[in-house]
Design an enzyme around this catalytic site. Structure first.
Site, PDB file in Angstrom:
ATOM      1  N   LYS A   9       0.839  -1.197   0.000  1.00  0.00           N
ATOM      2  CA  LYS A   9       0.000   0.000   0.000  1.00  0.00           C
ATOM      3  C   LYS A   9       0.886   1.264   0.000  1.00  0.00           C
ATOM      4  CE  LYS A   9      -3.678  -2.433   2.471  1.00  0.00           C
ATOM      5  NZ  LYS A   9      -4.594  -2.440   3.628  1.00  0.00           N
ATOM      6  N   TYR A  49     -11.715  -3.853  -3.480  1.00  0.00           N
ATOM      7  CA  TYR A  49     -12.319  -3.746  -2.151  1.00  0.00           C
ATOM      8  C   TYR A  49     -13.842  -3.811  -2.214  1.00  0.00           C
ATOM      9  CZ  TYR A  49      -7.931  -2.494   0.244  1.00  0.00           C
ATOM     10  OH  TYR A  49      -6.676  -2.517   0.829  1.00  0.00           O
ATOM     11  N   PHE A  57     -15.677   3.595   6.290  1.00  0.00           N
ATOM     12  CA  PHE A  57     -14.267   3.968   6.136  1.00  0.00           C
ATOM     13  C   PHE A  57     -13.811   3.959   4.679  1.00  0.00           C
ATOM     14  CE2 PHE A  57     -14.095  -0.690   7.041  1.00  0.00           C
ATOM     15  CZ  PHE A  57     -13.364  -1.124   5.943  1.00  0.00           C
ATOM     16  N   THR A  91      -5.158  -7.269  10.870  1.00  0.00           N
ATOM     17  CA  THR A  91      -5.495  -5.996  10.218  1.00  0.00           C
ATOM     18  C   THR A  91      -4.972  -4.795  11.018  1.00  0.00           C
ATOM     19  OG1 THR A  91      -7.521  -7.100   9.506  1.00  0.00           O
ATOM     20  CG2 THR A  91      -7.408  -4.719   9.169  1.00  0.00           C
ATOM     21  N   ARG A 102       2.953  -6.234   9.645  1.00  0.00           N
ATOM     22  CA  ARG A 102       2.164  -5.113  10.176  1.00  0.00           C
ATOM     23  C   ARG A 102       2.587  -4.699  11.579  1.00  0.00           C
ATOM     24  NH1 ARG A 102      -3.652  -7.195   7.719  1.00  0.00           N
ATOM     25  NH2 ARG A 102      -3.526  -6.080   5.731  1.00  0.00           N
ATOM     26  N   ASN A 119      -1.918  -0.055   7.052  1.00  0.00           N
ATOM     27  CA  ASN A 119      -1.279  -1.253   7.600  1.00  0.00           C
ATOM     28  C   ASN A 119      -0.342  -1.919   6.576  1.00  0.00           C
ATOM     29  OD1 ASN A 119      -3.223  -2.215   5.925  1.00  0.00           O
ATOM     30  ND2 ASN A 119      -4.371  -3.353   7.471  1.00  0.00           N
ATOM     31  N   HIS A 122      -1.544  -5.618   1.681  1.00  0.00           N
ATOM     32  CA  HIS A 122      -2.747  -6.431   1.537  1.00  0.00           C
ATOM     33  C   HIS A 122      -2.287  -7.818   1.126  1.00  0.00           C
ATOM     34  CE1 HIS A 122      -6.459  -8.116  -0.069  1.00  0.00           C
ATOM     35  NE2 HIS A 122      -5.727  -8.501  -1.091  1.00  0.00           N
ATOM     36  N   GLU A 133      -8.250 -11.838  -7.267  1.00  0.00           N
ATOM     37  CA  GLU A 133      -7.377 -10.666  -7.228  1.00  0.00           C
ATOM     38  C   GLU A 133      -6.220 -10.764  -8.230  1.00  0.00           C
ATOM     39  OE1 GLU A 133      -8.425  -9.563  -2.582  1.00  0.00           O
ATOM     40  OE2 GLU A 133      -6.451 -10.405  -3.041  1.00  0.00           O
TER      41      GLU A 133
END
Ligand code: ATP
Ligand code: MG
Length: 139
Positions: A9, A49, A57, A91, A102, A119, A122, A133
């Site tokens: 990310k 997502y 969120f 998470t 993480r 975090n 993914h 994915e």
């Protein structure tokens, strides 16, 4: 041999943690077989997502995910999905076990919502999610 999708990310990219993150998966026995840097679009992120799009969120998550390029990778190995999830950690970085990405590399000083959102990585949660994915990002 199983394949799974891992995505670094924007926080991981901006902090220059790419190589360190890859090492965690490699040390767990996984092999990186594909890697690319990509500027995701809102549309791709909504597909990725889809399970979270309607959640409160999501707008902040999408904005965060658009804040720099991301790195998408395919890791391969026996039990790759479960192994990658274990190395990734829970998470919430504050609740993740020591030795996970993480927990070890996450920013535990952030307020709860930001810390959970930012975090670092993914990783696909199931074999089905991994297949979907991989098609989405590499199809
Ligand atoms: P990922 O799918 O990214 O590997 P995950 O499976 O551990 O993470 P999910 O429940 O699928 O967690 O949530 C997807 C992502 O959405 C999280 O990794 C996090 O970035 C963000 N997120 C989840 N819950 C929250 C929340 N309450 N506040 C902010 N962001 C959140
Ligand atoms: Mg998930």
């Amino acid at each position: 041999m199983e394949k799974t999708l891992v995505l670094i990310k924007p926080d991981g990219v901006k902090k220059g943690l790419g190589k360190k993150i890859v090492k965690y998966y490699q040390n767990a026995g996984l092999k990186m077989i594909k890697r690319k840097e990509i500027d995701p679009t809102p549309q791709l992120l909504k597909q990725h997502y889809f399970a979270h799009v309607a959640k409160p969120f999501y707008p902040d998550l999408e904005k965060f995910m658009l804040s720099s390029h991301i790195v998408v990778m395919i890791f391969e190995g026996s039990d790759a999905v479960a192994i990658a999830r274990k190395v990734t950690g829970a998470t919430d970085p504050a609740k993740a076990e020591k030795g996970t990405i993480r927990r070890d590399l996450g920013d535990l000083s952030l307020p709860d919502d930001d810390r959970i959102m930012m975090n670092l990585v993914h990783a696909s949660a199931t074999k089905e999610e991994a297949e979907r994915e991989i098609k989405l990002w590499f199809g």
